[in-house]
Design a protein around this motif. Structure first.
Motif, short mmCIF file in Angstrom:
data_model
loop_
_atom_site.label_atom_id
_atom_site.label_comp_id
_atom_site.label_asym_id
_atom_site.label_seq_id
_atom_site.Cartn_x
_atom_site.Cartn_y
_atom_site.Cartn_z
N LEU A 92 0.81 -1.21 0.00
CA LEU A 92 0.00 0.00 0.00
C LEU A 92 0.85 1.27 0.00
CD1 LEU A 92 -2.76 -1.10 2.54
CD2 LEU A 92 -2.68 -1.41 0.05
N ILE A 94 3.22 2.38 2.36
CA ILE A 94 3.23 3.11 3.63
C ILE A 94 4.56 3.84 3.81
CG2 ILE A 94 1.58 1.50 4.65
CD1 ILE A 94 3.85 0.27 6.21
N SER A 95 4.53 4.84 4.66
CA SER A 95 5.68 5.72 4.88
C SER A 95 6.58 5.16 5.99
CB SER A 95 5.20 7.11 5.28
OG SER A 95 4.55 7.05 6.55
N TRP A 96 7.75 5.78 6.13
CA TRP A 96 8.64 5.41 7.23
C TRP A 96 7.97 5.70 8.58
CZ3 TRP A 96 12.37 2.17 6.90
CH2 TRP A 96 13.12 2.06 5.72
N GLU A 98 4.86 5.51 9.29
CA GLU A 98 3.87 4.47 9.55
C GLU A 98 4.52 3.14 9.93
OE1 GLU A 98 0.08 5.11 6.73
OE2 GLU A 98 2.00 5.27 5.65
N VAL A 99 5.57 2.76 9.23
CA VAL A 99 6.18 1.47 9.51
C VAL A 99 6.92 1.47 10.85
CG1 VAL A 99 8.50 1.68 8.49
CG2 VAL A 99 7.25 -0.48 8.30
N ASP A 101 5.89 3.14 13.50
CA ASP A 101 4.95 3.45 14.56
C ASP A 101 5.06 2.40 15.67
OD1 ASP A 101 2.13 3.04 15.89
OD2 ASP A 101 2.08 5.05 15.02
N LEU A 104 2.63 -0.51 15.54
CA LEU A 104 2.91 -1.52 14.53
C LEU A 104 4.06 -2.42 15.00
CD1 LEU A 104 2.21 -2.45 11.60
CD2 LEU A 104 4.19 -1.11 10.86
N THR A 137 10.95 5.46 0.78
CA THR A 137 9.90 4.66 1.41
C THR A 137 10.48 3.32 1.88
OG1 THR A 137 9.26 3.50 -0.63
CG2 THR A 137 8.19 5.63 -0.17
N TRP A 225 6.30 -6.13 5.44
CA TRP A 225 5.06 -5.41 5.72
C TRP A 225 5.06 -4.05 5.02
CZ3 TRP A 225 0.40 -6.62 7.08
CH2 TRP A 225 -0.50 -5.59 7.43
N ASP A 226 4.08 -3.84 4.14
CA ASP A 226 3.90 -2.56 3.45
C ASP A 226 2.41 -2.25 3.42
OD1 ASP A 226 4.49 -0.22 2.09
OD2 ASP A 226 4.46 -1.18 0.12
N GLY A 227 1.81 -2.27 4.61
CA GLY A 227 0.37 -2.11 4.72
C GLY A 227 -0.36 -3.43 4.54
#
Length: 281
Positions: A92, A94-96, A98-99, A101, A104, A137, A225-227
């Protein structure tokens, strides 16, 4: 769905001096998920064994079995027919932020562990940090890291064994599919990207004839994991396709070996493996 494959996986042990009894676990049954459907599957064990089937912590189908009579050979034959469809080659995006977080990281803490055989050597950690700094990313960092690993480490069948550590592979610059996956897992986890080990099969030939059995391989690749979980095959530096059949996932090889066990008898044993894959449709 798309391509239909039949996989016949022969494996087992020869015991030159014979053994009194053995207890084993087989993880050789493909699983049904969004990308593949298991149409039929059987597992034959010789000598005749007491068996018990269950799904382990990681969701992999396990056949535990015990042979209480003396024997000098153990053979397991897993035969499966699987329909394989398209697998997502991208996530999806996702940004740094987000990953990385904390929530997560807590959710996928097991896929961020760096202990044991996948612990990356200092040189690989440094490379991963540099790529992390320059990649816009996480997905781009994943692909750059895997490509860098493949440029340094050659795929050389027979160059290692199951207990070879990632640091040894990095130093020797040679390994097999599970070693390349272990190196990539350690590198990705060291920069905060959750990643997991995938065990399965692959058809080496890109243009097999329908109905003609081909020599296949037990194989390993990874998912990051990328969303959502996205596959990547470090051995071939490409996304898994419809010639890949998944058995299951785990933290590393030792969560999902095809066959493992203990036996009572002399220490000598000789393992054999043969995989045959046929395109049915």
């Amino acid at each position: 769905m798309g391509r239909q494959l039949r996989i016949v996986h022969h494996t087992g042990y020869r015991y030159p001096s014979g053994v009194a009894a053995s207890r084993n676990e087989a993880r050789m049954t493909p699983r049904t998920n969004r990308e593949q459907i298991v149409l039929a599957t059987t597992l034959e064990i010789s000598p005749t064994a007491w068996t018990y089937g269950y799904r382990d912590y990681w969701g992999t189908q396990v056949t535990a079995f015990e042979i209480s009579a003396p024997h000098d050979r153990l053979q397991v034959v897993a035969t499966s027919t699987v329909e394989v469809g398209d697998r997502p080659a991208t996530g999806l995006g996702i940004s740094w932020e987000e990953v990385l977080d904390p929530e997560l990281a807590d959710q996928y803490v097991e896929m961020l562990q760096l202990a044991g055989h996948i612990e990356p050597p200092a040189g690989l950690r440094t490379l991963a940090r540099r790529i992390r700094r320059d990649a816009p990313t996480p997905a781009q960092a994943v692909h750059r890291l895997v490509t860098a690993i493949r440029e340094r480490v050659d795929y050389v069948p027979g160059s290692t064994e199951v207990h070879t550590r990632a640091s040894e592979v990095w130093e020797a610059r040679a390994g097999v599919c599970q070693d390349l996956v272990h190196l990539a897992l350690g590198a990705l986890r060291s920069i905060g990207v959750p990643a997991r080990y995938v065990s399965g099969y692959v058809m080496p030939s890109q243009n097999p004839s329908v109905g003609e059995p081909q020599t296949g391989e037990s194989h390993a690749w990874l998912q990051y994991w990328d969303g959502r979980w996205v596959g990547l095959d470090p051995t071939n530096d490409t996304a898994p396709g419809d010639f890949h059949v998944e058995i299951g996932t785990g933290r590393d090889y030792f969560d999902i070996p095809p066959l493992k066990g203990v036996y009572s008898g002399p220490s000598e044993s000789d393992m054999f493996v043969e995989v045959e894959i046929t395109v049915l449709a």
